[in-house]
Scaffold this motif. Structure first.
Motif, PDB file in Angstrom:
ATOM      1  N   UNK A 171       0.835  -1.205   0.000  1.00 43.65           N
ATOM      2  CA  UNK A 171       0.000   0.000   0.000  1.00 43.65           C
ATOM      3  C   UNK A 171       0.872   1.258   0.000  1.00 43.65           C
ATOM      4  N   UNK A 172       0.347   2.254  -0.641  1.00 44.32           N
ATOM      5  CA  UNK A 172       1.077   3.517  -0.654  1.00 44.32           C
ATOM      6  C   UNK A 172       1.002   4.148   0.722  1.00 44.32           C
ATOM      7  N   UNK A 173       2.072   4.886   1.023  1.00 40.54           N
ATOM      8  CA  UNK A 173       2.085   5.516   2.350  1.00 40.54           C
ATOM      9  C   UNK A 173       1.042   6.603   2.403  1.00 40.54           C
ATOM     10  N   UNK A 174       0.334   6.637   3.454  1.00 41.58           N
ATOM     11  CA  UNK A 174      -0.692   7.669   3.589  1.00 41.58           C
ATOM     12  C   UNK A 174      -0.095   9.013   3.958  1.00 41.58           C
ATOM     13  N   UNK A 175       1.186   9.000   4.319  1.00 40.22           N
ATOM     14  CA  UNK A 175       1.807  10.257   4.740  1.00 40.22           C
ATOM     15  C   UNK A 175       3.035  10.513   3.884  1.00 40.22           C
ATOM     16  N   UNK A 176       2.955  11.438   2.917  1.00 37.80           N
ATOM     17  CA  UNK A 176       4.133  11.757   2.077  1.00 37.80           C
ATOM     18  C   UNK A 176       5.300  12.235   2.917  1.00 37.80           C
ATOM     19  N   UNK A 177       4.990  12.883   4.032  1.00 41.09           N
ATOM     20  CA  UNK A 177       6.053  13.392   4.889  1.00 41.09           C
ATOM     21  C   UNK A 177       6.884  12.236   5.448  1.00 41.09           C
ATOM     22  N   UNK A 178       6.209  11.195   5.883  1.00 42.71           N
ATOM     23  CA  UNK A 178       6.903  10.034   6.440  1.00 42.71           C
ATOM     24  C   UNK A 178       7.708   9.341   5.353  1.00 42.71           C
ATOM     25  N   UNK A 179       7.141   9.257   4.134  1.00 40.81           N
ATOM     26  CA  UNK A 179       7.852   8.615   3.044  1.00 40.81           C
ATOM     27  C   UNK A 179       9.138   9.372   2.735  1.00 40.81           C
ATOM     28  N   UNK A 180       9.034  10.690   2.688  1.00 42.44           N
ATOM     29  CA  UNK A 180      10.225  11.492   2.412  1.00 42.44           C
ATOM     30  C   UNK A 180      11.268  11.307   3.506  1.00 42.44           C
ATOM     31  N   UNK A 181      10.795  11.241   4.730  1.00 49.16           N
ATOM     32  CA  UNK A 181      11.719  11.055   5.844  1.00 49.16           C
ATOM     33  C   UNK A 181      12.399   9.704   5.749  1.00 49.16           C
ATOM     34  N   UNK A 182      11.636   8.688   5.398  1.00 48.68           N
ATOM     35  CA  UNK A 182      12.219   7.353   5.271  1.00 48.68           C
ATOM     36  C   UNK A 182      13.258   7.323   4.157  1.00 48.68           C
ATOM     37  N   UNK A 183      12.930   7.991   3.058  1.00 46.47           N
ATOM     38  CA  UNK A 183      13.888   8.037   1.947  1.00 46.47           C
ATOM     39  C   UNK A 183      15.159   8.774   2.370  1.00 46.47           C
ATOM     40  N   UNK A 184      14.980   9.829   3.123  1.00 43.91           N
ATOM     41  CA  UNK A 184      16.146  10.585   3.593  1.00 43.91           C
ATOM     42  C   UNK A 184      17.021   9.718   4.483  1.00 43.91           C
ATOM     43  N   UNK A 185      16.392   8.954   5.350  1.00 42.81           N
ATOM     44  CA  UNK A 185      17.155   8.079   6.261  1.00 42.81           C
ATOM     45  C   UNK A 185      17.901   7.019   5.460  1.00 42.81           C
ATOM     46  N   UNK A 226      18.870   7.168   2.311  1.00 44.18           N
ATOM     47  CA  UNK A 226      19.967   7.810   1.579  1.00 44.18           C
ATOM     48  C   UNK A 226      21.141   8.098   2.502  1.00 44.18           C
ATOM     49  N   UNK A 227      20.813   8.568   3.689  1.00 40.61           N
ATOM     50  CA  UNK A 227      21.877   8.872   4.650  1.00 40.61           C
ATOM     51  C   UNK A 227      22.642   7.615   5.015  1.00 40.61           C
ATOM     52  N   UNK A 228      21.911   6.535   5.174  1.00 37.32           N
ATOM     53  CA  UNK A 228      22.559   5.267   5.535  1.00 37.32           C
ATOM     54  C   UNK A 228      23.479   4.801   4.408  1.00 37.32           C
ATOM     55  N   UNK A 229      23.010   4.949   3.185  1.00 40.48           N
ATOM     56  CA  UNK A 229      23.848   4.557   2.040  1.00 40.48           C
ATOM     57  C   UNK A 229      25.098   5.424   1.982  1.00 40.48           C
ATOM     58  N   UNK A 230      24.917   6.712   2.211  1.00 42.29           N
ATOM     59  CA  UNK A 230      26.053   7.629   2.170  1.00 42.29           C
ATOM     60  C   UNK A 230      27.066   7.268   3.251  1.00 42.29           C
ATOM     61  N   UNK A 231      26.573   6.940   4.420  1.00 38.85           N
ATOM     62  CA  UNK A 231      27.458   6.559   5.513  1.00 38.85           C
ATOM     63  C   UNK A 231      28.247   5.308   5.146  1.00 38.85           C
ATOM     64  N   UNK A 232      27.571   4.361   4.554  1.00 41.97           N
ATOM     65  CA  UNK A 232      28.257   3.130   4.151  1.00 41.97           C
ATOM     66  C   UNK A 232      29.331   3.425   3.114  1.00 41.97           C
ATOM     67  N   UNK A 233      28.991   4.323   2.206  1.00 43.39           N
ATOM     68  CA  UNK A 233      29.963   4.688   1.162  1.00 43.39           C
ATOM     69  C   UNK A 233      31.185   5.367   1.773  1.00 43.39           C
ATOM     70  N   UNK A 234      30.950   6.291   2.689  1.00 44.33           N
ATOM     71  CA  UNK A 234      32.057   6.970   3.334  1.00 44.33           C
ATOM     72  C   UNK A 234      32.913   5.994   4.134  1.00 44.33           C
TER      73      UNK A 234
END
Lengths: 189, 384
Positions: free
Chosen positions: B286-300, B302-310
């Motif tokens: 199901x699609x997330x009912x909260x775009x804000x939460x989805x954006x936050x999850x995506x940000x987290x 991305x941050x995790x991937x960046x940390x792994x890369x670093x």
């Protein structure tokens, strides 16, 4: 879950009923069950008391037996009871007791004196009256001595009995106190 | 006391969290208050004019169980004995009046009533009255003896009454002594708890330090310097009393945060379960009912991937640096440009400043400083 005081009391009562030796700790805030009734003090549960009391009862019985026998024996010997009354019947009556003998002697003396003065023709003289008066005096004197002797005898019996019983009461009180001390010690005192 | 072994890698070994703020006296019981940071406001009762003692922080269940067991082992027998003594003493005190009353009644039952003296019947002779008087005197003497005996028994009863009071007083004194011993015992228990808890914490902290050192060594061996640094920085040190006191409020907040995190984790788990059920039913999530939460999850993410890369770059950069240092320590000294080139190669792995500092250190350690380098600072070093 919050227990009401009534529920706590029921719980404590139920537990106390199943565990008679249990008492709740002093610092417990819950309602306390009814205190366990302490055991009753009975001196007869103390061996020392039982033995001492048996000795007291035996001494009293012996003293009472001696007294009863002495009273009966004195009654039959003196012809007077412990209160100074002349015994004329019953278990204490003895036809040959001292009072009866004294009375018989007195009667014989009076009759002999009358016959003697009648034979000499002095039946109505003043000398006979004087002689009979002397007989009565001697009788009363002997009777008084007999009754005083009987009284002393009965007093002696009574004193012996009382001494034994009073000593028994004192000993009994001491025995009860000792039994109480032993009981207090057994109860943690 | 046998303390549990610590392991950072073996999840099977129980791990004990360190009690937040132990301090004497330590309370082991009592209801623990849980309070949400944003929970409903609790109506505060009017504070008592009597200043109450500060509430001791709650211990975690395992530590509390260990502490209670130690206290029970050390003081259980003594505490039980004192409790039994107090019970016995109280039971005794409750029975004393009854027992004395029974004893007194038993003794007084021996008393014989003194009746009127019966005079002998006069016989009429002149000496009858004198004999009657004599008998009366004797009867009176008998009554006096019995009266004296009754008085004696009465005095015995009165003496027992006094003795009863003395016994009760002694009993009350005994109970007071027992309660004093209980109070003393409570104090000893508190001190023992404090000492034992401090020992436990010291042992735990020491074990944790040892484990952290091992972990840090392993991380260094793997080239994970940052991880080693984090481990060593995060290692729990034995707390001083002042630290323990200062950590109380922090520990309380930590507990609240932990509860909040636990609640969030539970919510997330429930949502994941709902999504899985949805996927099983419909074949897509199901699609997330909260775009804000989805954006936050995506940000987290991305941050995790960046940390792994670093982290990967750090690892590779460190390897390059080690190789570079080994080269410098060899006989062939590279030119400045070579160093710059090598740094350019590794600058994506580590920070430029750190790399320059490392290189400078290597350069200073060289046998002939500055030979052929010609750095701008005259000693062959580089400026960051």
């Amino acid at each position: 879950m919050n227990w009401t005081p009534q529920q706590l009391q029921q719980l404590a009562d139920a537990y106390s009923a199943k565990n008679p030796t249990w008492t709740p700790p002093a610092e417990q805030n819950a309602a306390l069950p009814n205190p366990i009734q302490p055991a009753t003090f009975n001196p007869n549960s103390d061996p020392g008391f039982v033995l001492g009391n048996a000795a007291i009862l035996q001494a009293n019985q012996n003293a009472q037996g001696n007294y009863d026998y002495g009273v009966l024996s004195g009654s039959q010997q003196f012809g007077y009871d412990a209160n100074g009354n002349l015994i004329t019947s019953g278990a204490g009556y003895n036809p040959f007791n001292q009072a009866a003998q004294l009375q018989r002697s007195y009667d014989n003396a009076k009759r002999g004196t009358t016959n003697s003065y009648a034979a000499s023709g002095q039946l109505y003289s003043g000398a006979l009256q004087n002689a009979q008066g002397e007989n009565t005096y001697q009788y009363n004197k002997s009777s008084d001595a007999l009754q005083r002797g009987a009284s002393d005898y009965y007093h002696g019996l009574q004193s012996n009995l009382d001494s034994t019983k009073l000593a028994g009461q004192t000993s009994y009180a001491q025995l009860v106190m000792n039994a109480l001390q032993n009981y207090l010690s057994s109860q943690g005192g | 006391m046998a303390l549990p072994t610590y392991s950072l890698n073996n999840p099977g070994v129980p791990k004990y969290s360190f009690p937040s703020a132990p301090d004497a006296p330590v309370a082991t019981g009592g209801k623990q208050q849980s309070r949400s940071p944003r929970g409903p406001k609790v109506k505060k009762s009017k504070p008592s004019p009597v200043k109450s003692a500060p509430k001791a922080p709650a211990l975690d269940p395992t530590t509390k169980a260990l502490l209670d067991a130690a206290v029970k082992l050390r003081f259980g027998g003594q505490e039980q004995a004192l409790g039994q003594q107090l019970q016995s003493s109280a039971r005794f005190a409750s029975g004393v009046p009854t027992w004395y009353s029974q004893a007194i009644a038993n003794i007084k039952a021996q008393q014989t009533p003194v009746g009127p003296v019966q005079a002998p019947t006069p016989t009429g002779d002149p000496a009858a009255d004198s004999r009657a008087n004599l008998n009366a005197a004797f009867a009176q003497q008998v009554a006096q003896r019995q009266g004296a005996e009754n008085d004696f028994l009465t005095n015995v009863g009165a003496g027992l009454q006094v003795q009863q009071g003395n016994v009760l007083n002694a009993n009350a004194q005994q109970q007071n002594q027992i309660r004093q011993q209980q109070t003393q015992l409570a104090g000893d228990k508190g001190a023992f708890k404090t000492t034992t808890l401090a020992d436990m914490q010291a042992e735990q902290a020491k074990a944790a330090q040892e484990q952290a050192k091992i972990q840090a060594s392993l991380a260094i061996a793997d080239g994970k310097l940052g991880l080693a640094r984090d481990i060593l920085n995060n290692v729990t040190k034995p707390k001083t009393t002042a630290e323990i006191k200062s950590k109380r409020s922090a520990a309380r907040a930590q507990k609240i945060n932990a509860q909040a995190n636990q609640q969030r984790a539970a919510d997330a788990h429930a949502k994941a379960q709902r999504d899985a059920n949805f996927f099983a039913k419909h074949g897509y999530y199901p699609s997330s009912s909260s775009p804000k939460i989805t954006a936050k999850a995506k940000q987290i993410t991305d941050q995790r991937k960046e940390n792994a890369k670093l982290a990967d770059q750090t690892s590779r950069g460190a390897a390059v640096l080690r190789q570079y240092v080994a080269t410098l320590k060899g006989k062939s000294v590279p030119s400045r440009q070579t160093l710059i080139d090598m740094l350019e190669t590794s600058k994506h792995g580590i920070s430029h400043v750190a790399a320059v500092r490392a290189v400078n250190k290597v350069l200073r350690d060289l046998p002939s400083p500055g030979a052929g380098l010609g750095g701008p600072y005259g000693n062959g070093t580089m400026s960051p």
